[in-house]
Design an enzyme around this catalytic site. Structure first.
Site, short mmCIF file in Angstrom:
data_model
loop_
_atom_site.label_atom_id
_atom_site.label_comp_id
_atom_site.label_asym_id
_atom_site.label_seq_id
_atom_site.Cartn_x
_atom_site.Cartn_y
_atom_site.Cartn_z
N HIS A 58 0.84 -1.22 0.00
CA HIS A 58 0.00 0.00 0.00
C HIS A 58 0.87 1.25 0.00
O HIS A 58 1.27 1.76 1.05
CB HIS A 58 -0.90 -0.04 1.24
CG HIS A 58 -2.03 0.93 1.20
ND1 HIS A 58 -3.26 0.66 1.72
CD2 HIS A 58 -2.12 2.19 0.69
CE1 HIS A 58 -4.06 1.71 1.55
NE2 HIS A 58 -3.38 2.65 0.93
N HIS A 60 1.33 5.17 -2.05
CA HIS A 60 0.85 6.16 -3.02
C HIS A 60 2.07 6.90 -3.58
O HIS A 60 2.77 7.58 -2.83
CB HIS A 60 -0.11 7.15 -2.35
CG HIS A 60 -1.35 6.51 -1.80
ND1 HIS A 60 -2.49 6.32 -2.56
CD2 HIS A 60 -1.64 5.97 -0.59
CE1 HIS A 60 -3.42 5.72 -1.82
NE2 HIS A 60 -2.92 5.49 -0.62
N ASN A 92 -5.11 5.71 -7.15
CA ASN A 92 -5.78 7.03 -7.10
C ASN A 92 -4.85 8.14 -7.59
O ASN A 92 -4.57 9.11 -6.88
CB ASN A 92 -6.33 7.32 -5.70
CG ASN A 92 -5.26 7.41 -4.61
OD1 ASN A 92 -4.15 6.90 -4.78
ND2 ASN A 92 -5.58 8.05 -3.51
N HIS A 232 -5.44 -1.01 5.69
CA HIS A 232 -5.30 -0.23 6.94
C HIS A 232 -6.38 -0.47 7.99
O HIS A 232 -7.16 0.44 8.31
CB HIS A 232 -5.17 1.27 6.64
CG HIS A 232 -6.06 1.81 5.54
ND1 HIS A 232 -7.42 1.63 5.51
CD2 HIS A 232 -5.77 2.55 4.45
CE1 HIS A 232 -7.93 2.23 4.44
NE2 HIS A 232 -6.94 2.79 3.77
N ASP A 305 0.77 2.60 3.68
CA ASP A 305 -0.13 3.68 3.24
C ASP A 305 0.64 5.00 3.11
O ASP A 305 0.13 6.08 3.44
CB ASP A 305 -1.33 3.85 4.17
CG ASP A 305 -2.47 4.64 3.53
OD1 ASP A 305 -2.36 5.01 2.34
OD2 ASP A 305 -3.47 4.88 4.22
O1 DOR Z 1 -4.93 9.06 4.47
C1 DOR Z 1 -5.10 8.58 3.37
N1 DOR Z 1 -4.47 9.09 2.28
N2 DOR Z 1 -5.93 7.54 3.23
C2 DOR Z 1 -6.28 7.09 2.00
O2 DOR Z 1 -7.07 6.17 1.94
C3 DOR Z 1 -5.75 7.72 0.77
C4 DOR Z 1 -4.50 8.43 1.03
C5 DOR Z 1 -4.08 9.36 -0.08
O3 DOR Z 1 -4.15 8.99 -1.24
O4 DOR Z 1 -3.63 10.47 0.23
ZN ZN Z 2 -7.13 3.91 2.10
#
Ligand code: DOR
Ligand code: ZN
Length: 442
Positions: A58, A60, A92, A232, A305
Site C-alpha cells: 500500500h 501512493h 488514485n 489499513h 499507506d
Molecule cells: O490518508 C489517506 N491518504 N488515506 C487514504 O485512503 C488515501 C491516502 C491518499 O491517497 O492520500
Molecule cells: Zn485507504
C-alpha cells in the site's frame, strides 16, 4: 569487475552465529565464512541482521498527476532506503490507474528507475467512481501483470459492485483490496469519533464506518468464494471481525499501518495537519488491539499507506489538511518500536509481516523468499542497535509530511539489494540518501 557483493558478519533473521553472504548474478551464491575474496563490494555488517527485502502492499507514489508531492523516482528512493524491494502503487492517481495505459506506465517507469519493483495497483471501478468495473483482465495481462485492484482513497461502497468485483477477480486470480469506509457514515468526518474529537470540535469518523464494510465484504467474499484484503485496519472491532471471518474459513487478509500501531487520537490535540489520515488515528485501546492482532497473525502484514502531500496541503487548518502520512522510510523503525521492543514480535516475525506475508498475499514469486543459496538476492540489512531522529526534510520522499517528526526511533536499514544490485546504502550512524550516481555504480 565480478559484480559480486559480500555482506560480512551478518546474522540471518537475527538468529545464530554471524555469517558471510556472497551475492552474485542477482542471487544468494554462497553462505559461509572466509568466502567471497573476489567480491568487489564488501558490506561490513557485524552486529547487523539480514532479512528478506520488504514488500509494501500500500503505497501512493502520485505519478501520474501529482508529481509535485512524489513521483516514481523519489518514491522508489524512499522505498529502497526503507528496506523495500517491491511496492504496490495505488490507483488514485490523475489520471486514475483504471486502464493498461496507466498501469503499464507505472510498471515501466519503476523498472527504468530500478530501485524497487513498482507494481501498479489497478482501480476496481472506472475513475474510482464506484459504478462501472474496469477491464481488470486487460490490466492483469498488461506490463508487470497487475495482480491487485483497489479503489483505495475511496471505498467500493455499492454492495452489488463489490460483489461483481469479487466474482471477476476470483475468476482472474487477482486480489481486491478494500478501503473499508461506509461513506454515508463519514460525511464531513476528519477525526476518530470519540471523546477527544468532541472536545476538540472535530467532526467524528465512527468505528462502525470501517467495521460495517469489513463485515459485509467478508460475507460477500464467502459467498463469491473469493479472496478479499482489508487495507489499513484501524479498530479493535475490525480485529474481532477478522477473527470471526478467518474462523469461518473465509479468504480474508488484512494489513495495519505503522502509524496506527504507534499513534492514537490524543495526537490531534495540537491540531497539526500532519496527524490527519484516513482512517483516522484511533484510541489507545484500538492501538493495543492492533498490535496484539499483528502478533497473533489475525492481521497478516504491515503496509505503509505512504501518502505524500505537499507543504501547502498539510500545513493548514486541520479540517482542510489532506489526509495521509509518509511511511516508507520509517516503517521498520516503527515496527521495531511498537512490536519488537515490547516482545510482541521477533526478527523472524518481522520478516514474516513485512516481507513473506505480503508477498504471499499477492503471489509474488521472487519476493519474501528464504535467505538461502540459489534464492533471488532481494534482501535488506538492518542495524538493530541504531537510533535516529526523524527529520521530514531529510527524507528522500519529495514531501515532508511525517507524523514522526523529531521522534527518536530504534533500528535502521543500512543496505538494500534488489536482484543483487545495491539500491540504498548508509554507513553506520548515517542516514543520508544515496545519490543516483552511487546507485548506478552499485
Ligand atoms: O490518508 C489517506 N491518504 N488515506 C487514504 O485512503 C488515501 C491516502 C491518499 O491517497 O492520500
Ligand atoms: Zn485507504
Amino acid at each position: 569487475m565480478s559484480g559480486q557483493v559480500l555482506i560480512r558478519g551478518v546474522r540471518l533473521y537475527g538468529e545464530g552465529d554471524p555469517v558471510d553472504v556472497l551475492i552474485a548474478d542477482g542471487q544468494i551464491a554462497e553462505i559461509g565464512s572466509g568466502i567471497g575474496s573476489d567480491a568487489d563490494t564488501v558490506i561490513e555488517a557485524a552486529g547487523q541482521i539480514l532479512l528478506p527485502g520488504f514488500v509494501d502492499l500500500h503505497t501512493h507514489l502520485r505519478e501520474p498527476g501529482r508529481e509535485y508531492a512524489e513521483d516514481i523516482e523519489t518514491g522508489s528512493a524512499a522505498a529502497a532506503l526503507g528496506g523495500y524491494t517491491a511496492v504496490f502503487a495505488m490507483a488514485n492517481t490523475d489520471p486514475v490507474a483504471d486502464s493498461p495505459v496507466v498501469t503499464d506506465h507505472v510498471w515501466h517507469r519503476g523498472q527504468q528507475v530500478g530501485l524497487v519493483d513498482v507494481h501498479p495497483v489497478g482501480a476496481v471501478t472506472v475513475g474510482l467512481e464506484g459504478k462501472q468495473l474496469t477491464e481488470m483482465g486487460l490490466m492483469a495481462a498488461g506490463a508487470g501483470g497487475v495482480r491487485m485492484f483497489s479503489d483505495d482513497g475511496v471505498c467500493v461502497h455499492d454492495p452489488l459492485v463489490m460483489r461483481r468485483a469479487l466474482e471477476y477477480a476470483s475468476g482472474l486470480g487477482v486480489l481486491i483490496a478494500q478501503h473499508a469506509e461506509e461513506p454515508r457514515l463519514t460525511v464531513g468526518a476528519v477525526a476518530h469519533e470519540g471523546p477527544n474529537a468532541a472536545k476538540l470540535g472535530l467532526a467524528g469518523w465512527p468505528r462502525s464506518a470501517e467495521e460495517s464494510i469489513v463485515a459485509r465484504d467478508a460475507i460477500l467474499a464467502r459467498d463469491a468464494g473469493a479472496r478479499v484484503h482489508i487495507c489499513h485496519a484501524s479498530t479493535a472491532g475490525t480485529v474481532e471481525l477478522l477473527k470471526w471471518a478467518k474462523a469461518q474459513g473465509i479468504s480474508i487478509t488484512a494489513e495495519v499501518t505503522p502509524h496506527h500501531l504507534l499513534l492514537d487520537d490524543t495526537r490531534l490535540n495540537s491540531y497539526d495537519g500532519r496527524n490527519r489520515v484516513n482512517p483516522p488515528l484511533r484510541e489507545a485501546s484500538d492501538v493495543a488491539a492492533l498490535r496484539q492482532a499483528l502478533a497473533d497473525g489475525v492481521i497478516d502484514c504491515v503496509a505503509t499507506d505512504h501518502a505524500p502531500h505537499a507543504e501547502q496541503e498539510k500545513c493548514c487548518e486541520f479540517a482542510n489538511a489532506r489526509p495521509g502520512m509518509l511511511g516508507l522510510e520509517t516503517a521498520l523503525s516503527v515496527v521495531v518500536e511498537t512490536m519488537v521492543k515490547p516482545g510482541l514480535l521477533g526478527w523472524r516475525d518481522v520478516a514474516r509481516v513485512m516481507s513473506e506475508a505480503p508477498a504471499a498475499i499477492v503471489g509474488l514469486p521472487d519476493q519474501g523468499r528464504p535467505l538461502a543459496v540459489g534464492e533471488p538476492a532481494n534482501v535488506t540489512v538492518v542495524d538493530p542497535d541504531a537510533t535516529w531522529t526523524v527529520t521530514g526534510s531529510e527524507l528522500a520522499s519529495r514531501s515532508d509530511n511525517t507524523p514522526f517528526e523529531e521522534m527518536t526511533l530504534p533500528a535502521a536499514v543500512t543496505c538494500t539489494l534488489l536482484r543483487g544490485k545495491i539500491t540504498a546504502r548508509r554507513g553506520s550512524g548515517e542516514r543520508d540518501r544515496p545519490t543516483s550516481s552511487e546507485a548506478d555504480r552499485a
